[in-house]
Design an enzyme around this catalytic site. Structure first.
Site, PDB file in Angstrom:
ATOM      1  N   LYS A 140      11.339  11.809  10.214  1.00 30.04           N
ATOM      2  CA  LYS A 140      10.742  10.472  10.256  1.00 30.04           C
ATOM      3  C   LYS A 140      10.325   9.955   8.885  1.00 30.04           C
ATOM      4  CE  LYS A 140       9.530   9.942  15.015  1.00 30.04           C
ATOM      5  NZ  LYS A 140       8.664   9.290  15.957  1.00 30.04           N
ATOM      6  N   LYS A 151      20.066  11.714  18.354  1.00 31.56           N
ATOM      7  CA  LYS A 151      19.268  11.359  19.517  1.00 31.56           C
ATOM      8  C   LYS A 151      19.109   9.838  19.594  1.00 31.56           C
ATOM      9  CE  LYS A 151      14.332  11.200  19.303  1.00 31.56           C
ATOM     10  NZ  LYS A 151      13.804  10.380  20.394  1.00 31.56           N
ATOM     11  N   LYS A 156      13.860   5.006  19.696  1.00 32.55           N
ATOM     12  CA  LYS A 156      13.312   3.660  19.541  1.00 32.55           C
ATOM     13  C   LYS A 156      13.348   3.237  18.091  1.00 32.55           C
ATOM     14  CE  LYS A 156       9.551   4.159  22.824  1.00 32.55           C
ATOM     15  NZ  LYS A 156       8.771   5.247  22.247  1.00 32.55           N
TER      16      LYS A 156
HETATM   17  P1  ATP Z   1      10.292   7.033  18.291  1.00 31.96           P
HETATM   18  O1  ATP Z   1      11.671   6.873  17.716  1.00 31.96           O
HETATM   19  O2  ATP Z   1       9.335   5.917  17.935  1.00 31.96           O
HETATM   20  O3  ATP Z   1       9.726   8.421  18.095  1.00 31.96           O
HETATM   21  P2  ATP Z   1      11.237   7.795  20.858  1.00 31.96           P
HETATM   22  O4  ATP Z   1      12.413   7.066  21.354  1.00 31.96           O
HETATM   23  O5  ATP Z   1      11.437   9.176  20.314  1.00 31.96           O
HETATM   24  O6  ATP Z   1      10.500   6.839  19.849  1.00 31.96           O
HETATM   25  P3  ATP Z   1       8.759   8.634  22.072  1.00 31.96           P
HETATM   26  O7  ATP Z   1       7.729   7.677  22.548  1.00 31.96           O
HETATM   27  O8  ATP Z   1       8.533   9.334  20.770  1.00 31.96           O
HETATM   28  O9  ATP Z   1      10.153   7.838  22.029  1.00 31.96           O
HETATM   29  O10 ATP Z   1       9.048   9.717  23.192  1.00 31.96           O
HETATM   30  C1  ATP Z   1       8.740   9.546  24.557  1.00 31.96           C
HETATM   31  C2  ATP Z   1       9.423  10.629  25.371  1.00 31.96           C
HETATM   32  O11 ATP Z   1      10.836  10.395  25.421  1.00 31.96           O
HETATM   33  C3  ATP Z   1       9.262  12.035  24.797  1.00 31.96           C
HETATM   34  O12 ATP Z   1       9.038  12.941  25.857  1.00 31.96           O
HETATM   35  C4  ATP Z   1      10.581  12.326  24.143  1.00 31.96           C
HETATM   36  O13 ATP Z   1      10.886  13.711  24.096  1.00 31.96           O
HETATM   37  C5  ATP Z   1      11.532  11.588  25.066  1.00 31.96           C
HETATM   38  N1  ATP Z   1      12.767  11.191  24.398  1.00 31.96           N
HETATM   39  C6  ATP Z   1      12.854  10.307  23.359  1.00 31.96           C
HETATM   40  N2  ATP Z   1      14.138  10.127  23.015  1.00 31.96           N
HETATM   41  C7  ATP Z   1      14.883  10.917  23.853  1.00 31.96           C
HETATM   42  C8  ATP Z   1      16.285  11.145  23.997  1.00 31.96           C
HETATM   43  N3  ATP Z   1      17.159  10.548  23.209  1.00 31.96           N
HETATM   44  N4  ATP Z   1      16.696  12.008  24.963  1.00 31.96           N
HETATM   45  C9  ATP Z   1      15.802  12.638  25.757  1.00 31.96           C
HETATM   46  N5  ATP Z   1      14.467  12.452  25.675  1.00 31.96           N
HETATM   47  C10 ATP Z   1      14.005  11.590  24.743  1.00 31.96           C
HETATM   48 MG    MG Z   2       9.839  10.168  19.344  1.00 26.65          MG
END
Ligand code: ATP
Ligand code: MG
Length: 332
Positions: A112, A195, A198
């Protein structure tokens, strides 16, 4: 009933398919058997700069989405992290138990902070896994339903729990990650080894739950695949197609084998077209329900207030044990 706990950051206007299939869907399923605590992680969101107005808006959108996907406020405590101050308070105690080198080993910080360089990243981004450990340990949950990217943080959480328990007195339960193998890592449609995220995915690589369904369908149809045109599940050599099969199977309940057989001898075009339809059928009612809920902010605020009340009662009890064991003098 044993507890489950998990959180999600309000860092986008919409959750995406990785969030839903990797984590949120399991939240919904676990509600029946466990006592659930689910929170919107606004303290974590500010580890990178947020516009205050947007953050507030996204926090309510997050609450609406959770309810729309099936988190039932009658059974689950849904709350906003900043409304339960014990998270930050236990976070500090745990920071003082964490080695600097131990924190450094967290790979999410490396990922990050890669963009702007480590020097520009906030100290909060560096220590956020420790706050996350506090988020979890406060509730003494049996399981924490998350995606694969959170496994390392769960390990840290268990290490810190064990350290506190052996240094002072048994206080914390060692939580188990609850990670569904099939959907543990949904990948970016345009970069299928990364992955879906967001913050890191490009708009065309991410399927957002609240996007116009037609836009999501188009993204599926434009997903990166490969040149051999055989519909086969093999994440190593065919990450793009395998990701589409994973999403297809998760949304329909059809086993991957069945899908491989059904698309034998047909091209990727058919697979994408059919999956696009499945996606439209899935997101359309979700979108409607979310918009309805967003029209009633009084209701949402009330759900969150009740959630914070339920969570606060548990969190206060744990923190009070912790403070006493650490040696803090109780207020008279
Ligand atoms: P950011 O990029 O801001 O970290 P994010 O998409 O990773 O956002 P989070 O709010 O950090 O979202 O994560 C929320 C939940 O979604 C966590 O349990 C995380 O493990 C899961 N998660 C996030 N992205 C994935 C993905 N691509 N596949 C499976 N699980 C995911
Ligand atoms: Mg995340």
């Amino acid at each position: 009933r044993p507890r489950v706990l998990s959180g999600i950051q309000p860092t986008a206007d919409s959750f995406h398919f990785g969030n839903y299939l990797g984590a949120l869907r399991q939240w919904v399923d676990l509600q029946d058997e466990y006592q659930p605590f689910f929170f919107i992680a606004d303290l974590h969101a500010i580890t990178v700069e947020q516009d205050p107005k947007v953050l507030r808006d996204r926090t309510l959108r997050a609450a609406a989405q959770l309810i729309a996907m099936g988190i039932d406020p009658e059974r689950s405590a849904i709350f906003v992290q900043s409304q339960v101050p014990e998270h930050a308070q236990l976070g500090w105690v745990l920071q003082c138990l964490t080695g600097f080198g131990e924190a450094r080993r967290m790979t999410q910080f490396k990922d990050k902070s890669a963009k702007g360089g480590e020097g520009a990243a906030s100290v909060g981004l560096f220590t956020y896994p420790i706050l996350q450990a506090a988020d979890i340990l406060l509730y003494r949950p049996a399981y924490v339903p998350v995606g694969e990217d959170q496994r390392q943080h769960l390990e840290l959480t268990r290490d810190l729990a064990q350290r506190f328990n052996s240094r002072y007195k048994k206080t914390f339960r060692l939580p188990e990650p609850y990670i569904l193998k099939a959907t543990a890592k949904i990948t970016d449609l345009q970069d299928p080894t990364a992955k879906m995220s967001k913050s890191a995915s490009s708009p065309s690589g991410i399927v957002e739950m609240l996007d116009d369904p037609k836009v999501s369908a188009k993204k599926i149809r434009s997903a990166v695949t490969d040149s051999d045109a055989v519909v086969r599940f093999d994440p190593e050599t065919k990450p793009g197609v395998s990701n589409l099969l994973t999403i297809y199977s998760a949304l329909t309940g059809r086993p991957i084998d069945d899908l491989e057989a059904a698309y034998e001898g047909r091209g990727y075009g058919d697979l994408k077209k059919d999956l696009a339809e499945v996606v439209i059928d899935f997101v359309t009612p979700f979108l409607e329900r979310t918009l309805e809920l967003l029209d009633d902010q009084t209701y949402l605020t009330e759900v969150l207030r009740r959630g914070a009340e339920q969570a606060g009662a548990v969190a206060r009890a744990t923190l009070s044990d912790v403070y006493q064991r650490v040696g803090f003098v109780a207020a008279g």
